[in-house]
Design an enzyme around this catalytic site. Structure first.
Site, short mmCIF file in Angstrom:
data_model
loop_
_atom_site.label_atom_id
_atom_site.label_comp_id
_atom_site.label_asym_id
_atom_site.label_seq_id
_atom_site.Cartn_x
_atom_site.Cartn_y
_atom_site.Cartn_z
CE1 TYR A 139 -3.25 -2.74 0.01
CE2 TYR A 139 -3.88 -2.16 2.24
CZ TYR A 139 -4.07 -2.93 1.10
OH TYR A 139 -5.06 -3.87 1.07
CG ASP A 251 -12.40 -6.61 5.37
OD1 ASP A 251 -12.19 -6.04 6.46
OD2 ASP A 251 -12.57 -5.99 4.31
#
Length: 365
Positions: A139, A251
């Site tokens: 990222y 998640d």
């Protein structure tokens, strides 16, 4: 006096943050003395300040003890440049304050064991933590670009980079966390196809040998870990992984509990040697949910529980944190459900769920 910067953000962020302010007010009426500052982040900051997070907001964040963050994003911002998108505000906060350790608990409240898509016996009593490295990896790695190759062809480049110190500090944080729990760390990476995974395992092993052998250490490939999370999640205690895999695996773990709207997180930096203070940002795992924004039906539990993590990790108010978690569990045990976890029962509003939690908290303290 303990101090907090509240950044509601976009979508349902302001609604769940308003609910959390009511909880903060409850503790203030009992002498906690939290001083609150408010700021903008994400799309709301782009609209009013011309950037997803302003220098002024960062300066306020430097001065407070911790930051509470709601959610960012919305379809109206999808065409903005990468640097101006609402999510860039959150990334900058994480990088600016060096919040390298993201603690994401996945806890299945007893009353919600049937809300998961998995069988009750698989998730009932679930209590695991995904510890995600938050400021390195793909990222943030450079180069990060899209190149025009001509002839209608383009090439997208994202770079996965990790240095030894980045892996070492998150590994040691995992061992420290596990020491307060069931003393088991599972490190997940993709060493079979990624050089960063090879280094990851090597550094985690070295950190384990250096004063942490009282903790059981296991290794698992991240794709196999994803499968095991839905096959037998209760085998895990603390899972430590890089930024990319931590994003995905947390998640998955969140959905085991029935809804993303249930789960908090804490993003922590190193302890400052001079002040003894640890930089910290607390946020719900859920997103901005623009489809339900403004309807008063958002689940406030993840945001309220994020404040509960702040009570524990930033302010040392462990008993208060336990009382707040107990109040959430008690409200759920009474059968109250917001729309995301209703599953056949009449849902309550954001305010009604908050009322119930405050009522239980009143009885507990």
């Amino acid at each position: 006096m303990p101090s907090l910067l509240l950044l509601p953000g976009d979508g349902i962020g302001p609604e769940v943050m308003a609910a959390t302010e009511r909880v903060i007010d409850f503790f203030n009426r009992r002498g906690a003395g939290f001083e609150l500052q408010h700021g903008l982040v994400g799309g709301s900051a782009v609209d009013k300040e011309g950037a997803p997070v302003s220098e002024e907001t960062l300066a306020i964040g430097e001065a407070v003890d911790a930051i509470l963050f709601g959610a960012v994003g919305g379809p109206q911002y999808d065409e903005l440049s990468y640097e101006m998108r609402p999510e860039a505000g959150l990334l900058r906060l994480r990088k600016h304050f060096e919040l390298f350790a993201n603690i994401r608990p996945a806890i299945c409240y007893p009353a919600l064991a049937d809300a998961s898509s998995l069988k009750r016996e698989v998730v009932e009593g679930l209590d695991i933590i995904i510890l995600r490295e938050l400021t390195g990896g793909v990222y943030f790695g450079e180069p990060k670009t899209i190149e025009d190759l001509g002839n209608g062809q383009k090439r997208a480049i994202d770079t996965q980079i990790y240095d030894t110190y980045e892996i070492d500090r998150i590994a040691r944080a995992a061992f420290e966390l596990a020491r307060t729990r069931r003393q088991h760390v599972t490190s997940m990476e993709k060493r079979n196809v990624m050089k960063s995974g090879v280094l990851w395992r090597e550094v985690v092993e070295d950190a384990h040998k250096d004063g942490n052998t009282d903790i059981t250490l296991s290794h698992m490939l991240a794709d196999a870990g994803a499968m095991q999370l839905v096959r037998d999640p209760k085998q895990f205690d603390v899972i430590v992984c890089d930024n990319l895999f931590g994003d995905m695996l947390s998640d998955i773990a969140a959905q085991l509990t029935g809804s993303l709207g249930m789960l908090p997180s804490a993003s922590l930096g190193a302890v400052d040697e001079r002040s003894g203070r640890r930089r910290a940002l607390y946020e719900p795992v859920h997103g901005s949910a623009p489809d339900i924004a403004g309807k008063g039906i958002a689940n406030p539990i993840a945001m309220i529980a994020s404040f509960g993590m702040a009570l524990q990790y930033s302010f040392g108010m462990v008993n208060e944190a336990k009382a707040l978690d107990g109040a959430i569990a008690a409200a759920l045990a009474d059968g109250l459900r917001t729309a995301d976890i209703a599953h056949g029962v009449t849902p309550v509003s954001t305010n009604e769920m908050t009322d119930a939690i405050l009522g239980k908290l009143e009885k507990a303290l």
